[in-house]
Write a protein that holds these residues in place. Sequence first.
Motif, PDB file in Angstrom:
ATOM      1  N   GLU A 190       0.828  -1.208   0.000  1.00  0.00           N
ATOM      2  CA  GLU A 190       0.000   0.000   0.000  1.00  0.00           C
ATOM      3  C   GLU A 190       0.857   1.250   0.000  1.00  0.00           C
ATOM      4  O   GLU A 190       0.543   2.237  -0.677  1.00  0.00           O
ATOM      5  N   ALA A 191       1.915   1.235   0.774  1.00  0.00           N
ATOM      6  CA  ALA A 191       2.818   2.391   0.807  1.00  0.00           C
ATOM      7  C   ALA A 191       3.450   2.608  -0.559  1.00  0.00           C
ATOM      8  O   ALA A 191       3.597   3.738  -1.025  1.00  0.00           O
ATOM      9  N   ALA A 192       3.808   1.509  -1.207  1.00  0.00           N
ATOM     10  CA  ALA A 192       4.406   1.622  -2.542  1.00  0.00           C
ATOM     11  C   ALA A 192       3.397   2.191  -3.532  1.00  0.00           C
ATOM     12  O   ALA A 192       3.714   3.059  -4.353  1.00  0.00           O
ATOM     13  N   ARG A 193       2.144   1.688  -3.440  1.00  0.00           N
ATOM     14  CA  ARG A 193       1.108   2.201  -4.330  1.00  0.00           C
ATOM     15  C   ARG A 193       0.822   3.674  -4.049  1.00  0.00           C
ATOM     16  O   ARG A 193       0.626   4.473  -4.970  1.00  0.00           O
ATOM     17  N   ALA A 194       0.774   4.044  -2.753  1.00  0.00           N
ATOM     18  CA  ALA A 194       0.529   5.447  -2.387  1.00  0.00           C
ATOM     19  C   ALA A 194       1.639   6.346  -2.909  1.00  0.00           C
ATOM     20  O   ALA A 194       1.376   7.449  -3.413  1.00  0.00           O
TER      21      ALA A 194
END
Length: 537
Positions: free
Chosen positions: A167-171
Amino acid sequence: MATCEKCGTTFTPIPQAGEVVSLRILCPKCEAAKRAERQARLQGSAVSRSPASKPADPQQPRRAPAPAASGASPTPAGIPRSAAAVRTAPPATPPPAPKPPAPSASHAPHATPHKHDAPVHPPGTHRESYVQKEQDRTTMVGGIVAGILVLITVIVVVIIGMKHKAEAARALARSNEVEEFLVHMQKFNLESEEDCKSAIDLGERETSKYTGEKTESEIGGIIARAKSSLERIHQVRDLKERLDNIEKQLAEIATLTSEQLTEIRRKLVDIEKDASVVGAEFTARVGVCRNKIDDVFVEKLHDEAKSFADQNPDKLRLALTKYQHAEDEALSAFEKVFKKDKEREPIYQKRYTDIIAESDALCEKVFTPAIINNTPWTDLLAGDQAKNWNPSQVQGFTQRIENGVLDIVGPDKDANREAIMSIGDREQWRDFTMEMEFTIESGETQIYFRIGKRADNTVESYNLTTELAGGLQKNTKYTAVGSFIGSKLSFKVGDFDPYESDVKWTQSRRGGIALKIPDGTKMRITKFRVKELRKTL
């Protein structure tokens, strides 16, 4: 968990093995004691019923001890007694005694053959072993379950960690995408038509890249500015094209008719409203065109009116209409340069006064006594005209028209204002005759002719007063007649000398009739009518 009903010990119940010895809830220890007690009772009961329970025969030899178990050896010499005692085998069982003779049927007719009892374990030994095994098994199962839970927890933590990382990577990727899109939108030159179109197209097509993000308002602002700029670019281009076309037409202005110039002036007025959008240079170009048209247009109207009057002596009323148009346009042009353009002001003034003089001369030819007599009256105190009076709102001022009679009461003294009521504002009378009958109970009234937007010294007027010596008498009915044709005003009240005036070119030449009423005035008008000789276009 359960509580023993005998000793009160709390314990974990286990499945019952073997025969139930009590209906009470007992702990394993009390349960074993209960079983031992019951077993002993059973054995005692069996001995008492068997012949073998009788006293042994003194002559019967005793059973010899059983030999030692195979493999056992005597205690070696030299080994301490205590140690030898530990390793010494239990005493050998004596040999079995000879079987006693079978009793006769007369001795024990109902005796049951003797059976050897099964060996009895020490009380509680089997149950305690079972309980221990169950506890060990429970402990083992608990350990396995705990291990599984720990493993599951570790797996869940790892999965959650991987999910958060994803999720952090996508964000981060989304943030970079949004930021890059904003930077791209900011690079558009909103002074360029093509860039404005591209910004609008991209912003409206890729809404998913900024909708709901913190950059949404900023990108929305860029799109809005692009639309506004594009609209302005189109407007500027349109204004320039229209002005270019007008300048081409004005290059041959001498060949244009007044109708053609009227249409060009109308277009130029529309351009002039938005000229500031283009810039100062464009506004100056519009001003040059406007002056050029004004210089030629009024002159063209004047020449056409004069030419038509000279060539059509039988159509002087129509010629007067053409002069009226030229007069109004000449006045408008003069007002634009008055006190603003010292060079052109005298030229426009002379042109205006020349048109007035020629128009006045034409009025004398057109409005003959015969024409005036044949023109019908318009009653200003009856029908729809009675509703056309326009009174001002002043404290204490009242006016009422009833049955063709107008009653007027002036405003309160502390109102510190004079009241005005007028008629003909919509028609804007130019040439007319009038007649009125009135009675003044007190005070005075000033009548204005051709009143425009205000009652001042630019409007011709006459004072009807009872306050001066030799003036009008109170409560006396008077008849007043008047005419205003061209620049000549004539007004006569009763037997008083008529008032004649040659109106200056600076005076208003069209408008209604108004009454100015100060405080303390009471007046009744029983007749008020006009003949409109020339209607305003």
